[in-house]
Design an enzyme around this catalytic site. Structure first.
Site, PDB file in Angstrom:
ATOM      1  N   ARG A 218      58.678 -38.895  15.906  1.00 29.15           N
ATOM      2  CA  ARG A 218      58.430 -40.050  15.033  1.00 29.15           C
ATOM      3  C   ARG A 218      58.039 -39.683  13.599  1.00 29.15           C
ATOM      4  O   ARG A 218      58.089 -40.540  12.725  1.00 29.15           O
ATOM      5  CB  ARG A 218      57.328 -40.972  15.589  1.00 29.15           C
ATOM      6  CG  ARG A 218      57.673 -41.727  16.848  1.00 29.15           C
ATOM      7  CD  ARG A 218      56.536 -42.699  17.139  1.00 29.15           C
ATOM      8  NE  ARG A 218      56.830 -43.556  18.285  1.00 29.15           N
ATOM      9  CZ  ARG A 218      56.487 -43.256  19.535  1.00 29.15           C
ATOM     10  NH1 ARG A 218      55.858 -42.123  19.775  1.00 29.15           N
ATOM     11  NH2 ARG A 218      56.787 -44.073  20.520  1.00 29.15           N
ATOM     12  N   ASP A 219      57.624 -38.446  13.360  1.00 35.10           N
ATOM     13  CA  ASP A 219      57.103 -38.110  12.020  1.00 35.10           C
ATOM     14  C   ASP A 219      57.529 -36.702  11.604  1.00 35.10           C
ATOM     15  O   ASP A 219      56.740 -35.918  11.092  1.00 35.10           O
ATOM     16  CB  ASP A 219      55.577 -38.233  12.018  1.00 35.10           C
ATOM     17  CG  ASP A 219      55.011 -38.302  10.593  1.00 35.10           C
ATOM     18  OD1 ASP A 219      55.768 -38.648   9.667  1.00 35.10           O
ATOM     19  OD2 ASP A 219      53.824 -37.995  10.418  1.00 35.10           O
TER      20      ASP A 219
END
Length: 807
Positions: A44-45
């Protein structure tokens, strides 16, 4: 864990990554994401700040699923460093991720899956190749707008970007997840294909069909561009084609070698006889890279291993470890001791496993020896001979045609390449004065390959035309590759060598903060600048450095206040060692060696030039703190130390005003070296290496009575008193230890405590700064950012395809 290294965002501040480094980093990122996705974990990051690049070249992904509270005042500023937006992580309608790297579906607040990581992967890969953020914006809103509407600037990609990588980027950066690359494993495969065939010819991108090659050649860790060999030639003329034949290639194994000091003068890499694998030394142990696999394997229990070699069938690897010859199956198992030599090996150690179950080897202090490959007692088969200190690095020629080796004439260094056949020695090549020959090997194409150096600098890999049937050289040697060494050739002609740029032999002196570990570089980068001494007043730093032409060395002094360096010594063709300051910081005492004459002197010289060169003693040594006595080492029985490192030494002392007052202090049953003195001068710290156990002890000075062990570990490589005498420091492994010390009739020693971690590849030199809060060590000049100058393992296909013309 505390991840070691530099995050990718900091690295990108210095510019784009070279293509091979970018592909290697991207490959490891893809492998990490593939492992996470296999466990249904979505990062996600993914962004450069969450990618850690360790000094070893390994890449780690950090902050999986890390949630941070959104703060409104952080909505502006650098989008790359903007906060991860993470309220109600599993709900739709909420933005997750860092703005500049989030996928379109993230930007719209939709539920994300592994496809979002694939988008971020493409953004990071683009940035590694261009040093430009593909979706740049002054604010988070601007970045999100670019993600949703802007196309990448494809012309920014380097011209040599393989077509497979261009296609991969386009597929990763498809806004529609249904049209995006489906699996990160496909990215890994695309990178491997780009390495295998950078022109894309195998897949039809270039319309050129390459020559058939075994598939394993495409799985080397990184593909380097074909290098032109516009090289200088000695004693003959060699011409090179303007364009490389298609079959000639240089490939990179993908590791920055970090050898220990005792590995620097021995073979560092060797290719298996069938060309299927490479064994190499790295970070003080052995590693095995099979060329049909992606990651190297650390060979267990090979600490302190050096000079690796292969069995003829490629099933075993051998090496040297302290005073032992070892072997291990490459299929796994425990190391086996083949022979205990009774004393440690030194420079010039090497071995070759030949047919018939024999291993030829050299120790660095004897002739050529042999041992059965099942173990046993070694036998000397080629004596060193009168006038020779020792013989180096044997190589058994095919069909029992003889043994290549390097002879080491005393006081001259290893400079003669010889062949032994039918109990006769004959010279193949003699190097010029000041040059040294190392690591000879036979190439089945009709050459003897060897490394040539001047002092510590590798001049390059050379080839001598050689006729196996007659055992004679058929031409003059010529340069194959500058800065290359440790060459071995597989039966199919593949050549493996270590590329050691001049800068990889250069060092700088750094000051390291004991509390924070922060470094301050104190000197410029100079060849082999490993020995140093800080003046008692903390202003002047003296250090040794080899001459750039490889002929001798000099002592330099740096004024730390003004930042100015000047060369102190002026006599050329000499070597200088062990600079030490006088108590008043005005004079330097050091050892001067004239290699051709074989003379050793202890010399004193005023730093300001007010005093002429003064020879204090014919013995190489150092002065006591009061300047009244000289402490020096000899071989057993007080004999002068000859051309090779002795197995046993003694520590002697003499009054400086009485050359005949020399007397024995201690030693004789191993190696003994004086290290330093307590603040009062009443105690001497000394190092011992006995039966492979390294330790430091205290004794009374000058009587030599009493013996107190300071170190707890069995492997010590640097030691020093604190400037105020309140403690003793030493290094074992990569740990810095402190031992409290109180003087008295009987010294009081505290328990060894770890107080820091020293930089890797630090030689056996350490000095505690007078402030007591920092210490000085020498580190490779490329230890920090300049990885391109580190030693690398190269694999060459058909190197002779570059040669044409008469020699």
């Amino acid at each position: 864990e505390v991840a070691e290294g530099e995050d990718l965002s900091r690295r990108l501040q210095r510019g784009a990554l070279p293509l091979d480094e970018a592909l290697e980093t991207a490959l490891q990122i893809a492998e990490g994401l593939e492992a996470a996705h296999a466990k249904n974990i979505v990062h996600r990051d993914l962004k450069p700040a969450n990618i850690m690049c360790a000094p070893s070249g390994r890449v780690k992904l950090l902050d999986f699923g890390l949630a941070r509270a959104y703060q409104p005042d952080e909505a502006s500023g650098d989008p790359m460093l903007s906060p991860t937006l993470t309220a109600a992580m599993t709900q739709q309608g909420v933005i997750l991720g860092t703005a500049a790297y989030m996928s379109p579906e993230q930007a719209r607040g939709k539920t994300v899956d592994a496809q979002s990581d694939i988008w971020s992967f493409g953004v990071v890969l683009y940035e590694m190749l261009t040093a430009h953020r593909v979706f740049q914006g002054e604010t988070i809103s601007d970045s999100i707008g670019a993600i949703l509407h802007k196309e990448p600037e494809w012309p920014r990609l380097p011209a040599d970007t393989p077509p497979q990588i261009r296609q991969l980027l386009a597929r990763c950066l498809e806004r529609n997840p249904a049209e995006r690359l489906h699996h990160i494993a496909d990215a890994r495969v695309a990178i491997l294909e780009a390495r295998r065939d950078p022109a894309g010819s195998r897949l039809g991108f270039s319309g050129v069909v390459p020559e058939p090659r075994r598939s394993r050649t495409g799985l080397f860790a990184a593909l380097a561009a074909v290098l032109g060999l516009a090289l200088g030639v000695a004693a003959g003329s060699v011409l090179f084609h303007a364009e490389s034949p298609a079959r000639y290639r240089i490939l990179d194994l993908g590791v920055d070698i970090e050898p220990s000091n005792d590995q620097m003068s021995s073979r560092q890499a060797a290719v298996a006889p069938d060309g299927s694998a490479v064994v190499y030394t790295h970070r003080n142990r052995l590693w095995l890279q099979r060329l049909d696999e992606q990651l190297p394997v650390e060979l267990a229990q090979t600490e302190r291993g050096l000079a690796p070699f292969w069995s003829p069938d490629g099933t075993h690897v051998g090496w040297f470890e302290e005073s032992r010859v070892m072997k291990m199956s490459t299929r796994g198992g425990r190391p086996v001791t083949l022979c205990d030599l009774g004393r440690s090996t030194s420079g010039g150690v090497g071995a070759h496993w030949v047919a018939g179950g024999r291993i030829l080897f050299s120790t660095g202090w004897s002739g050529i020896r042999t041992i059965p490959d099942q173990g046993g007692v070694s036998t000397e088969i080629i004596p060193a001979g009168a006038g020779y200190g020792d013989l180096h690095e044997p190589f058994g020629l095919p069909d029992d045609r003889g043994i290549l080796f390097v002879s080491h004439p005393e006081q001259r260094g290893p400079s003669v390449l010889e062949i032994w056949h039918d109990d006769q020695r004959s010279v193949l090549f003699t190097a010029q004065a000041g040059a040294r020959i190392w690591s000879p090997c036979y190439d089945p194409r009709g050459y003897v390959l060897f490394r040539l150096t001047r002092t510590e600098l590798t001049w390059g890999l050379w080839a001598l035309p050689f006729d196996l049937a007659s055992g004679r050289a058929t031409g003059e040697p010529f340069l194959v590759e500058p800065d290359a060494s440790s060459a071995t050739a597989a039966r199919d002609g593949e050549l493996v060598y270590v590329l050691s740029p001049h800068q990889s032999a250069e060092r700088v002196i750094v000051r390291v903060d004991l509390a924070e570990g922060q470094r301050e570089t104190l000197t410029s980068s100079r060849p082999n600048g490993a020995e140093f001494s800080l003046s008692p007043n903390g202003r002047w730093l003296a250090f040794t450095a080899d001459n750039t032409d490889g002929d001798g060395s000099h002592i330099w002094v740096r004024d730390l206040e003004r930042g100015v360096e000047s060369q102190l010594t002026s006599r050329d063709h000499q070597m200088y060692f062990e600079p030490k300051w006088s108590a008043d910081s005005r004079q330097l005492v050091f050892v001067a060696v004239e290699p051709g004459a074989g003379t050793n002197h202890t010399v004193r010289l005023a730093v300001d030039g007010s005093e002429t060169w003064t020879v204090l003693s014919e013995h190489p040594g150092s002065l006591t703190p009061d300047g009244r006595h000289l402490v020096y080492i000899t071989e057993s029985g007080g004999r002068e130390i000859g051309g090779s490192e002795p197995d046993s030494t003694e520590i002697w002392t003499q009054a400086l005003d009485d050359p005949d007052s020399g007397r024995f202090m201690l030693g004789g049953d191993g190696q003994y070296f004086p290290v330093g003195f307590s603040a009062s001068g009443d105690f001497m710290l000394y190092y011992t290496n006995r039966a492979g156990e390294e330790a430091i002890y205290l004794t009374r000075f000058p009587s030599g009575t009493g013996r107190w062990k300071v170190s707890r570990e069995a492997d010590v490589r640097a030691e020093a008193f604190a400037a105020d005498g309140s403690a003793i420091y030493y290094v074992s492994g990569d740990q810095l230890y402190r031992v409290a010390f109180v003087e008295g009739p009987t010294p009081q020693l505290g328990r060894p405590e770890v107080v820091g971690q020293v930089p890797e590849a630090t030689p056996g030199r350490l000095q505690i700064h007078p402030d007591g809060r920092s210490y000085l060590v020498a580190v490779p000049a490329n230890d920090g950012e300049n990885r391109s100058q580190r030693a690398r393992v190269k694999i060459v296909q058909d190197w002779t395809a570059k040669l044409t013309g008469d020699r």
